[in-house]
Write an enzyme that holds these catalytic residues in place. Structure first.
Site, PDB file in Angstrom:
ATOM      1  N   ASP A  40      79.255  69.417  12.287  1.00 36.58           N
ATOM      2  CA  ASP A  40      79.537  68.236  11.439  1.00 36.58           C
ATOM      3  C   ASP A  40      78.268  67.570  10.922  1.00 36.58           C
ATOM      4  O   ASP A  40      78.172  67.220   9.747  1.00 36.58           O
ATOM      5  CB  ASP A  40      80.490  67.233  12.127  1.00 36.58           C
ATOM      6  CG  ASP A  40      79.996  66.638  13.429  1.00 36.58           C
ATOM      7  OD1 ASP A  40      78.955  67.103  13.957  1.00 36.58           O
ATOM      8  OD2 ASP A  40      80.659  65.702  13.931  1.00 36.58           O
ATOM      9  N   SER A  91      86.590  62.505  23.076  1.00 36.35           N
ATOM     10  CA  SER A  91      86.290  61.414  22.144  1.00 36.35           C
ATOM     11  C   SER A  91      86.964  60.091  22.457  1.00 36.35           C
ATOM     12  O   SER A  91      87.540  59.442  21.577  1.00 36.35           O
ATOM     13  CB  SER A  91      86.643  61.821  20.712  1.00 36.35           C
ATOM     14  OG  SER A  91      85.849  62.877  20.359  1.00 36.35           O
ATOM     15  N   GLU A 108      78.607  53.929  15.933  1.00 37.30           N
ATOM     16  CA  GLU A 108      78.078  54.718  17.064  1.00 37.30           C
ATOM     17  C   GLU A 108      76.610  55.090  16.831  1.00 37.30           C
ATOM     18  O   GLU A 108      75.789  55.011  17.739  1.00 37.30           O
ATOM     19  CB  GLU A 108      78.930  55.974  17.263  1.00 37.30           C
ATOM     20  CG  GLU A 108      78.447  56.816  18.420  1.00 37.30           C
ATOM     21  CD  GLU A 108      79.543  57.269  19.354  1.00 37.30           C
ATOM     22  OE1 GLU A 108      80.710  56.905  19.160  1.00 37.30           O
ATOM     23  OE2 GLU A 108      79.206  58.000  20.302  1.00 37.30           O
ATOM     24  N   ASP A 119      84.654  63.189  15.078  1.00 32.15           N
ATOM     25  CA  ASP A 119      85.537  62.529  16.047  1.00 32.15           C
ATOM     26  C   ASP A 119      86.264  61.346  15.413  1.00 32.15           C
ATOM     27  O   ASP A 119      87.476  61.191  15.559  1.00 32.15           O
ATOM     28  CB  ASP A 119      84.732  62.031  17.254  1.00 32.15           C
ATOM     29  CG  ASP A 119      83.972  63.166  17.925  1.00 32.15           C
ATOM     30  OD1 ASP A 119      84.244  64.335  17.605  1.00 32.15           O
ATOM     31  OD2 ASP A 119      83.089  62.872  18.754  1.00 32.15           O
ATOM     32  N   GLU A 145      81.854  73.606  16.202  1.00 32.95           N
ATOM     33  CA  GLU A 145      81.153  72.679  17.099  1.00 32.95           C
ATOM     34  C   GLU A 145      79.703  72.532  16.654  1.00 32.95           C
ATOM     35  O   GLU A 145      79.042  73.527  16.323  1.00 32.95           O
ATOM     36  CB  GLU A 145      81.226  73.243  18.526  1.00 32.95           C
ATOM     37  CG  GLU A 145      81.390  72.201  19.578  1.00 32.95           C
ATOM     38  CD  GLU A 145      82.728  71.466  19.490  1.00 32.95           C
ATOM     39  OE1 GLU A 145      82.760  70.371  18.895  1.00 32.95           O
ATOM     40  OE2 GLU A 145      83.719  71.994  20.017  1.00 32.95           O
ATOM     41  N   GLY A 191      84.131  60.615  28.742  1.00 36.17           N
ATOM     42  CA  GLY A 191      83.042  61.583  28.855  1.00 36.17           C
ATOM     43  C   GLY A 191      83.495  63.025  28.974  1.00 36.17           C
ATOM     44  O   GLY A 191      82.702  63.916  29.272  1.00 36.17           O
ATOM     45  N   ALA A 192      84.780  63.277  28.731  1.00 38.93           N
ATOM     46  CA  ALA A 192      85.287  64.641  28.894  1.00 38.93           C
ATOM     47  C   ALA A 192      85.225  65.443  27.597  1.00 38.93           C
ATOM     48  O   ALA A 192      85.701  66.556  27.529  1.00 38.93           O
ATOM     49  CB  ALA A 192      86.725  64.600  29.407  1.00 38.93           C
ATOM     50  N   GLY A 193      84.626  64.855  26.551  1.00 42.35           N
ATOM     51  CA  GLY A 193      84.540  65.573  25.275  1.00 42.35           C
ATOM     52  C   GLY A 193      85.814  65.456  24.469  1.00 42.35           C
ATOM     53  O   GLY A 193      86.053  66.240  23.561  1.00 42.35           O
ATOM     54  N   SER A 228      85.355  57.489  23.077  1.00 42.28           N
ATOM     55  CA  SER A 228      84.579  56.449  22.404  1.00 42.28           C
ATOM     56  C   SER A 228      84.982  56.314  20.940  1.00 42.28           C
ATOM     57  O   SER A 228      85.143  55.201  20.434  1.00 42.28           O
ATOM     58  CB  SER A 228      83.078  56.713  22.535  1.00 42.28           C
ATOM     59  OG  SER A 228      82.779  58.023  22.166  1.00 42.28           O
TER      60      SER A 228
HETATM   61  C1  GLA Z   1      80.295  65.096  19.665  1.00 43.41           C
HETATM   62  C2  GLA Z   1      79.985  64.315  18.384  1.00 43.41           C
HETATM   63  C3  GLA Z   1      80.596  65.005  17.159  1.00 43.41           C
HETATM   64  C4  GLA Z   1      80.224  66.469  17.115  1.00 43.41           C
HETATM   65  C5  GLA Z   1      80.454  67.142  18.473  1.00 43.41           C
HETATM   66  C6  GLA Z   1      79.928  68.553  18.503  1.00 43.41           C
HETATM   67  O1  GLA Z   1      81.662  65.066  19.936  1.00 43.41           O
HETATM   68  O2  GLA Z   1      80.486  63.008  18.484  1.00 43.41           O
HETATM   69  O3  GLA Z   1      80.206  64.338  15.993  1.00 43.41           O
HETATM   70  O4  GLA Z   1      78.917  66.650  16.677  1.00 43.41           O
HETATM   71  O5  GLA Z   1      79.859  66.432  19.528  1.00 43.41           O
HETATM   72  O6  GLA Z   1      80.646  69.352  17.639  1.00 43.41           O
END
Ligand code: GLA
Length: 387
Positions: A37, A126, A160, A172, A34, A122-124, A128
């Site tokens: 990237d 992805s 983005e 993502d 995490e 918005g829940a992480g 978007s």
């Molecule tokens: C978001 C970003 C990714 C990555 C994560 C954290 O999802 O879009 O590129 O940086 O946060 O790991």
């Protein structure tokens, strides 16, 4: 998913007619790696069975017409001159892709697009990136453009970065486009070389616990973390000019220069350097089927994100602590950018029901609010469902 597909088809037919291409673009989980990237490091994401479905078709005009089924909102704009950001928010993910394609020399004509998803926003997970990749893939299909998947990921990421204004890394978009059923994807974010690691054991499940916390702060804090990492690199370059990013930094060098940097910058750098190592080790664990060890690294990742990178929040910490004490859990950690969203839990299949019941109950008791729990399967990347 079948229900969502039918809904999108119906809505498109109702608004724009019977001719369209239908695309599925997945969300992603990230097993480990995490905030590495954008530091040229390593990540281990996988595309999942939840995502976005889009219907898309050229309309032989100079106008783009979009409809977001979940929000019940439409948007329309001409594609001429510089595209303007929309206050509605969501159209920017589509417009950003159009903008990038044009900057890459592709001629984008007017098109209609209807989309909806079963990835919580918005829940992480992805949502978007899934949308960006879906539109990009769809436009490439419509126009017969042969864009290699790695190039597509770069274009979607830039959409983005430049149009939406979040300085995200490439994880993502890469995972959404290049995911493969039953496999996690280890990506080297510097070279963009990637390798698939089997993650298809019947006895293990990925369970996501959604805090339902969404913080406006998340994108400004995210951009700030990026800057802090860059500051760390600048300081370390004074001693080793060959360092280009935190990917090149060894822990020993970092500790030698602890006094040369602000304690916050040091903490941020330490987390990233250690997390990069953990991804490599976690891949070895997967290779050997050593799930206990894999799970321990997930907990270590969470601890780093909480105490050193400082992108967690109370809700996420509580969930990880509860998970740690439940039977059948290999590992748990917060997932994605942070400040809310989900935890990812790797759980033994035969314990998933009791895990779900207990984590819901204990969280509610402790926090006096509810979570949502999703079971996910590792699935294939963005693809055409029908034309
Ligand atoms: C978001 C970003 C990714 C990555 C994560 C954290 O999802 O879009 O590129 O940086 O946060 O790991």
């Amino acid at each position: 998913m079948e229900q969502l597909i039918q809904q999108i088809k119906k809505e498109f037919q109702h608004r724009f007619g019977d001719s369209y291409k239908l695309i599925k673009s997945p969300g992603r989980v990230n097993l480990i790696g995490e905030h590495t990237d954008y530091n040229d490091g390593f990540v281990l994401p996988a595309a999942i069975d939840k995502g976005i479905v889009l219907a898309i078709n050229p309309n032989n005009t100079n106008t783009c017409r979009f409809y977001a089924v979940d929000k019940k909102e439409s948007f329309e704009t001409e594609i001429s001159g510089n595209l303007k950001k929309s206050d509605q928010g969501w159209p920017n993910y589509l417009l950003g892709v159009v903008d990038q394609l044009r900057k890459h020399g592709f001629e984008v004509d007017g098109f209609d697009c209807v989309f909806g998803g079963n990835v919580p926003i918005g829940a992480g997970m992805s949502s978007s990136a899934a949308l960006e990749c879906g539109v990009l893939f769809g436009l490439a299909e419509l126009n017969g453009w042969d864009i290699p998947p790695v190039e597509m990921a770069k274009i979607a990421q830039k959409a983005e970065n430049e149009f939406v204004g979040v300085q995200c890394g490439i994880m993502d978009q890469f995972a959404s486009l290049n995911g493969k059923e039953g496999y996690a994807l280890k990506l080297d974010c510097r070279s963009l070389d990637y390798e698939y690691f089997p993650f298809n054991r019947d006895d293990i499940q990925i369970v996501l616990c959604d805090t339902q916390v969404r913080r406006e702060l998340a994108s400004s804090e995210y951009n700030m973390r990026r800057e802090q990492c860059e500051q760390g690199v600048e300081i370390l370059q004074q001693w080793n000019p060959e360092i280009e990013s935190l990917r090149d930094v060894e822990l020993t060098l970092l500790f030698q220069h602890e006094q040369d940097m602000d304690p916050t910058i040091f903490k941020r750098c330490k987390y990233v350097v250690e997390e990069n190592k953990r991804v490599i080790q976690a891949c070895n664990d997967l290779h050997q089927g050593a799930m206990d060890s894999f799970g321990q690294r997930m907990y270590q990742s969470h601890a780093g994100l909480r105490h050193e990178y400082e992108v967690s929040c109370e809700e996420l910490d509580v969930l990880v602590n509860i998970a740690r004490n439940l039977e059948g859990v290999f590992g748990a950690r917060m997932m994605g950018g942070g400040f809310g969203g989900c935890t990812i839990n790797v759980v033994q299949e035969d314990h998933v029901d009791s895990f779900t019941n207990q984590i819901k109950e204990k969280y509610e008791k402790q926090m006096d609010k509810e979570i949502k729990v999703y079971r996910t399967k590792v699935s294939s990347g963005t693809h055409l469902i029908s034309s």
